[in-house]
Scaffold this motif. Structure first.
Motif: not given
Length: 507
Positions: A364-388
């Motif tokens: 998100m920072r690479d897409m030029k979102v200002e750090p202070f805006l990202l800090a105030s709006t982001l609530r959670a990030v979930v990463a996932q994979r699938l395994v057999r």
């Protein structure tokens, strides 16, 4: 006057219609049968059509483009194909028999109907649906036409046919998906709706020109998956708690990240289903709309007419939404609008393509979102994979070898399970897949680190102090006998394994 619908019992075989340039029109205002004839066609063909139909008809001369449209509209998923799709249930061995019955391209043009091609294609789809296949790959080569199916994330060859049947199979699929059968130079996308044994399937079709012909990929979307809830998603412990807490927020951004085919969209749909209680206006913009959800307004992007993610998101914000889902944030414009939407009181759910949860913040920072805006709006990030998931009927306990123990951080001699293979799992040792999750809750500390431009290692160190990352979550599944050490190693980086064992209790 109500248009007359031509009876499907009286019809022109598809192969003859395409070759000769004549097609029966689906509806006319005169109440009489009507036949469209392609410009430049041989008028003597009409005599054969008259003999076959055994009644008179009106004639309409059309150009090549109009004829192709009439042909696709008339024969797309016709009654015979739908009937076969609804009743056919074949085994893998019988597919070989169906393929051997398929005539050459020349023979098919002279045949009375297209039953062999229709039965083969619907037999392949029916077998795929029975086995829980996610994708069917139809690949033409000089030596033959190969059909491969992706089962539990792994491609396996299931059928090989002579090369001369490739045009027959591909053309029939394109007709069923309402694609341009005359265009072989550019990629095309379409859909086929099927009912198999009372189960609704949506088959997404993609064609791609290649050296030996057109490759086709059929993605099978089981509409029953649209009703999946958070309770059966497989998310447990800290990740489940973090995701539910973020969904309860009145505004902000929730991101789900992972590679293609890792189940991100299913997770977002489960979240939307949790929020869809009738008290909120929920709108989405997706590419494409994979599952229809009752009570949710879904829009599909169409770049050809300028409806991009950014344009769609900008438009739905004028529709008084409470919750907005964007299929993917892939550029600066979409990310800026998403941030602004969250600042104006909307809850925004979306996906990004990164390797882990912390990487989404950097993206998100690479897409030029200002750090202070990202800090105030982001609530959670979930990463996932699938395994057999190991087949519970035939899994075998054994001692983890030294290399696996070292990579997973197990003590030497730790008992884990390995795949064996039985009739329940078709000899693979695996049956189904299970999600592996990590989640970051953006608290005051992480908010400060984002605002100050802190690197990924600092954010990860705090985020996973008391919660499992992907590596430790995968390791917990191995300990529980849900999957193998090889599967856990496949989806985890070495540094992701370096989490204290006490964290596993919260996995």
């Amino acid at each position: 006057m109500t248009p007359h619908i031509a009876p499907r019992l009286i019809d022109i075989p598809y192969a003859f219609a395409r070759k000769s340039g004549v097609v029966l029109l689906n509806g006319t205002d005169t109440g009489r049968l009507a036949v469209a004839m392609r410009e430049g066609g041989d008028p003597r063909v009409l005599l054969e059509v008259r003999r076959h139909l055994a009644q008179s008809f009106d004639i309409e001369f059309v150009d090549a483009a109009q004829f192709d449209r009439h042909l696709s509209d008339h024969y797309a998923m016709d009654g015979s194909a739908a009937a076969v799709a609804g009743t056919l249930a074949v085994g893998a061995d019988e597919l070989d028999m169906l393929a051997s019955d398929l005539p050459t391209a020349d023979d098919l043009l002279d045949s009375a109907d297209d039953a062999p091609a229709i039965r083969l294609i619907n037999g392949i789809i029916a077998e795929a649906a029975r086995q829980g296949v996610s994708d069917i790959h139809i690949e033409p080569y000089e030596t033959g036409l190969v059909v491969r199916m992706r089962i539990d994330g792994v491609l396996r060859e299931t059928l090989r046919m002579p090369p001369h049947v490739a045009p027959v199979v591909v053309s029939r699929i394109k007709v069923m998906a309402r694609l341009d059968i005359a265009e072989r130079r550019v990629p095309q996308d379409g859909r086929i709706g099927l009912t198999l044994g009372g189960k609704l399937l949506d088959v997404r079709v993609s064609t791609l020109p290649s050296r030996a012909g057109e490759r086709v990929v059929l993605r099978i979307l089981d509409k029953e998956n649209a009703g999946i809830s958070l309770d059966v998603l497989g998310m447990t412990g800290a990740a489940d708690r973090i995701f539910r807490e973020a969904l309860a927020e009145p505004n902000g951004i929730i991101l789900v990240t992972g590679p293609t085919g890792s189940g991100k969209t299913t997770t977002l749909y489960a979240g939307l289903r949790n929020l869809n209680d009738g008290s909120r206006n929920i709108l989405t913009v997706e590419d494409p709309v994979e599952y229809a959800i009752e009570g949710v307004g879904q829009t599909q992007v169409n770049p050809k007419v300028g409806l991009t993610f950014a344009a769609g998101l900008r438009a739905i914000l004028r529709q008084d939404p409470d919750v907005v889902m964007v299929g993917e944030i892939r550029d600066r414009e979409t990310s800026e609008i998403a941030v602004q939407a969250s600042l104006t009181g909307h809850l925004v759910l979306s996906t990004v393509h990164t390797n882990d949860a912390v990487g989404a913040i950097t993206r998100m920072r690479d897409m030029k979102v200002e750090p202070f805006l990202l800090a105030s709006t982001l609530r959670a990030v979930v990463a996932q994979r699938l395994v057999r998931r190991l087949c519970q009927h035939c899994r075998e306990p054994h001692q983890a070898d030294k290399s696996a123990s070292a990579l997973l951080g197990f003590d030497p001699g730790t008992i884990v399970y390995q795949a064996k293979g039985c009739g329940e799992c078709n000899g693979t040792g695996y049956k189904g897949r299970i999600g592996v999750f990590e989640a970051i809750r953006v608290d005051d500390t992480i908010r400060r680190l984002i605002n100050d431009g802190g690197d990924e290692s600092l954010i990860a160190r705090h985020a996973f102090l008391n919660a499992p990352n992907l590596g430790s979550a995968a390791r917990a599944l191995v300990r529980d006998g849900q999957t193998t050490a090889e599967e856990a190693i496949r989806i985890s980086r070495r540094d992701a394994m370096d989490v204290p064992d006490e964290v596993l209790g919260d996995a």
